[in-house]
Design a protein around this motif. Structure first.
Motif, mmCIF file in Angstrom:
data_model
loop_
_atom_site.group_PDB
_atom_site.id
_atom_site.type_symbol
_atom_site.label_atom_id
_atom_site.label_comp_id
_atom_site.label_asym_id
_atom_site.label_seq_id
_atom_site.Cartn_x
_atom_site.Cartn_y
_atom_site.Cartn_z
ATOM 1 N N GLU A 120 21.224 -6.568 -5.913
ATOM 2 C CA GLU A 120 20.961 -5.178 -5.529
ATOM 3 C C GLU A 120 21.039 -4.966 -4.019
ATOM 4 O O GLU A 120 21.688 -4.024 -3.549
ATOM 5 N N ARG A 121 20.398 -5.827 -3.257
ATOM 6 C CA ARG A 121 20.385 -5.617 -1.805
ATOM 7 C C ARG A 121 21.767 -5.835 -1.177
ATOM 8 O O ARG A 121 22.198 -5.018 -0.364
ATOM 9 N N ARG B 298 20.559 2.042 -8.436
ATOM 10 C CA ARG B 298 21.705 1.701 -9.273
ATOM 11 C C ARG B 298 22.347 2.948 -9.879
ATOM 12 O O ARG B 298 23.578 3.083 -9.911
ATOM 13 N N TRP C 278 12.286 1.794 -9.817
ATOM 14 C CA TRP C 278 12.713 1.981 -8.429
ATOM 15 C C TRP C 278 14.108 1.403 -8.205
ATOM 16 O O TRP C 278 14.932 2.006 -7.518
ATOM 17 N N ILE C 279 14.365 0.245 -8.780
ATOM 18 C CA ILE C 279 15.703 -0.348 -8.666
ATOM 19 C C ILE C 279 16.738 0.554 -9.336
ATOM 20 O O ILE C 279 17.833 0.780 -8.795
ATOM 21 N N ASN C 280 16.397 1.091 -10.493
ATOM 22 C CA ASN C 280 17.345 1.909 -11.244
ATOM 23 C C ASN C 280 17.711 3.204 -10.524
ATOM 24 O O ASN C 280 18.814 3.729 -10.705
ATOM 25 N N ALA D 173 10.186 -2.226 -4.897
ATOM 26 C CA ALA D 173 10.380 -3.013 -6.115
ATOM 27 C C ALA D 173 10.121 -4.491 -5.854
ATOM 28 O O ALA D 173 9.491 -5.173 -6.679
ATOM 29 N N GLU D 174 10.582 -4.973 -4.708
ATOM 30 C CA GLU D 174 10.353 -6.383 -4.361
ATOM 31 C C GLU D 174 8.861 -6.661 -4.191
ATOM 32 O O GLU D 174 8.341 -7.671 -4.686
ATOM 33 N N GLN E 63 17.670 -10.958 -8.775
ATOM 34 C CA GLN E 63 18.440 -9.725 -8.959
ATOM 35 C C GLN E 63 18.358 -8.844 -7.715
ATOM 36 O O GLN E 63 19.362 -8.281 -7.274
ATOM 37 N N ILE E 64 17.165 -8.732 -7.162
ATOM 38 C CA ILE E 64 16.990 -7.892 -5.969
ATOM 39 C C ILE E 64 17.681 -8.518 -4.762
ATOM 40 O O ILE E 64 18.443 -7.854 -4.045
ATOM 41 N N LEU F 164 14.040 -0.311 -2.841
ATOM 42 C CA LEU F 164 14.257 -1.718 -3.192
ATOM 43 C C LEU F 164 13.170 -2.619 -2.623
ATOM 44 O O LEU F 164 12.799 -3.621 -3.237
#
Length: 583
Positions: free
Chosen positions: A468-469, A441, A436-438, A420-421, A463-464, A417
């Motif tokens: 997500e975080r 998930r 990377w996020i997926n 991705a950020e 979103q991150i 994560l």
């Protein structure tokens, strides 16, 4: 007989003659000093163990040093409304003694590391493999100590020269700037990366120890704290590309929060704090560094802080309604609740009937009509992470330093994560960032994100940062540090968002219901943690007892209620605007 007496007298006389000429120097091996200790690898291995020991104390990670940052985050609140309350409200007074405990523990760690590093010399090429590993671990732990000190206290004294301890001026250091401290942290972690083996190469030795992967992960974290996203991305990609060993997401998210050798120090863990498992601990709690016992429990009190009062916990910290509703908002591709909710918040849900350990609270079956709240008086959604609420290992919390679950301080999901950020910050939304996020998930069974749904970097950041975080790391250490680096305290729009996230209901009823920040002050049960925020108090103040003892020590932004927005803006950093993810 006369000859025997004559011989004895001669021996005694010679002994007296010798004793007058030279004194026999005897060194007590049980009372070693810096003049006699630490000149070989065997001695320094003991120093390494001592340094690790200090990171599992109350002020470091065994209790308040960990949970203060949990309180500082927007996904948790102080359910006791007493203990930790000023940390949750972000208005800690300079006279608050608890605020000095992390300071105490981390400087203990630094002192041990400074001694060990001083014995290793400056030329790393001359070190044996054993000495390289010793120095690498000392550098990592010193870097970790200053990472925490900067994250909590902003401008602590930077003390790295052990020879300086011989004078009061050396011991009573003056404040260093935030940047000076993090410069040293970067230096320590980057050097540790070159000295430590990967987890693969370290083999059995690497179990529970800092490795090059751990150093790389924390190096990237430190770079990100100062928006060095391009540099951090390079390091994170090296971790993903297995330059520092092989890491992977565990198939079962819950394996990151159970105790036992089959779960701890697993393939997802870059670094974790080691605690003894249940039934293998001693009997004596070691609340401070001076309470040393051969029968120490060597556990943490995180469970005691988190666990509901009905199960014997101290019921101090609870999950926020915002976090609960965030989990409930999105279901898996099979129509089920996100399994991370099971391990994060200890609520009854029909989805849990045949999942893992079921609807269980410390071995007791929960029912739909049960009202299991964190605090018996103030309610709250119980935090399940780093507790045995789900596993049923025992039916009642043994309060104190008895929690045997290792604290996973950095997991591979954090690497993904963060990568991705950084990718989003450097290049904007890309398929690589989405991929990377997926990975994170999909492990939870959620549908993959699509790049086409994120036309701007601001939207992907939202979103991150706020989906997500918090769902992956909710109620873990680190959210408070994230809020600082993102500048959420320096934007009126973001500060209002924090107040909305931090709204909770002080009631044993309706704990699961959504809450509305606009009703704070109207509905007497509602409160928001961040309504008490005083500018500068995103950091802890340097408490008065410390500055009273050290005339060179000054306060920080929390001592003087200084808004740090100027520092943030002068660096050229910007706060991402809020983006509505529903559009």
């Amino acid at each position: 007989m006369k000859q025997y007496k004559l011989s004895l007298a001669l021996l005694l006389g010679l002994g007296m003659f010798v004793s007058c000429g030279e004194k026999l120097e005897l060194v007590n091996p049980n009372q070693q000093t810096t003049q006699t200790f630490g000149f070989n690898a065997e001695d320094l291995e003991e120093s390494v163990i001592a340094a690790y020991n200090h990171i599992r104390m109350e002020g470091s990670y065994a209790r308040v040093g960990y949970t203060i940052d949990v309180c500082r985050g927007d996904e948790a609140w102080n359910a006791s409304q007493v203990w930790y309350l000023p940390f949750d409200d972000l208005n800690v007074a300079v006279t608050e003694g608890i605020a000095s405990w992390p300071w105490r523990e981390w400087y203990y760690t630094i002192n041990v590391c400074n001694f060990g590093i001083s014995r290793c010399g400056d030329d790393d090429t001359k070190l044996s493999q054993q000495m390289r590993r010793i120095k690498g671990q000392m550098l990592f732990l010193r870097g970790l100590a200053y990472y925490n000190l900067a994250g909590y206290y902003q401008n602590p004294p930077l003390i790295t020269d052990y020879s300086g301890y011989s004078t009061l001026d050396g011991l009573y250091g003056k404040n260093s700037t935030y940047d000076e401290v993090l410069d040293q942290v970067e230096k320590d972690f980057s050097e540790a990366m070159t000295l430590l083996p990967s987890r693969n190469a370290g083999g059995e030795w690497a179990g529970g120890r800092a490795t090059s992967g751990a150093a790389a992960g924390y190096y990237a974290r430190t770079l990100m704290q100062r928006h060095k996203y391009n540099e951090a991305l390079s390091v994170l990609k090296d971790i993903i590309d297995e330059k520092f060993g092989t890491y992977r997401l565990m198939e079962n998210y819950g394996d990151n929060f159970r105790e036992g050798p089959q779960y701890e120090n697993n393939d997802e863990s870059l670094f974790e704090v080691q605690f003894l498992d249940y039934a293998s601990q001693g009997t004596d709690d070691e609340w401070t560094p001076v309470n040393t016992s051969v029968n120490a429990t060597q556990g943490s009190a995180i469970e005691s802080n988190f666990a509901p009062g009905v199960y014997g916990g101290w019921a101090d910290i609870s999950a926020s309604p915002w976090l609960y509703q965030l989990f409930k908002k999105e279901r898996t591709t099979s129509g089920k609740l996100d399994p991370r909710l099971y391990w994060t918040i200890g609520t009854y849900e029909t989805d849990w009937e045949n999942f893992e350990y079921g609807n269980q609270g410390y071995g007791k079956t929960m029912t739909p009509t049960d009202t299991v709240v964190t605090n018996n008086n103030n309610g709250g959604l119980p935090i399940a992470k780093f507790t045995n609420l789900r596993t049923g290992l025992y039916n009642k919390v043994v309060t104190g330093l008895h929690d045997g679950i290792n604290l996973r301080m950095m997991r591979y999901s954090d690497v993904l994560l963060r990568a991705a950020e950084c990718e989003n910050e450097v290049h904007g939304p890309t398929q690589k960032a989405i991929d990377w996020i997926n990975l994170v998930r999909n492990r939870a069974g959620l549908a993959s994100l699509r790049l086409s749904d994120y036309p701007t970097g601001d939207k992907l950041f939202e979103q991150i940062a706020n989906v997500e975080r918090p769902k992956e790391f909710g109620c873990e250490f680190g959210r408070g540090l994230d809020l600082i680096r993102w500048g959420f305290f320096y934007s009126n729009e973001r500060l209002l968002q924090l107040k909305e996230h931090g709204t909770f209901r002080r009631s044993v009823h309706r704990a699961k219901e959504p809450v509305d920040y606009t009703q704070v002050g109207i509905d007497s049960e509602l409160k928001s943690s961040y309504d008490g925020f005083v500018q500068g108090h995103e950091f802890l103040p340097i408490v008065q007892t410390l500055s009273n003892k050290n005339p060179n020590l000054k306060g920080n932004s929390a001592n003087y209620s200084i808004n740090n927005a100027t520092y943030f803006q002068e660096k050229g950093w910007t706060v991402h605007p809020i983006v509505n993810l529903d559009n």
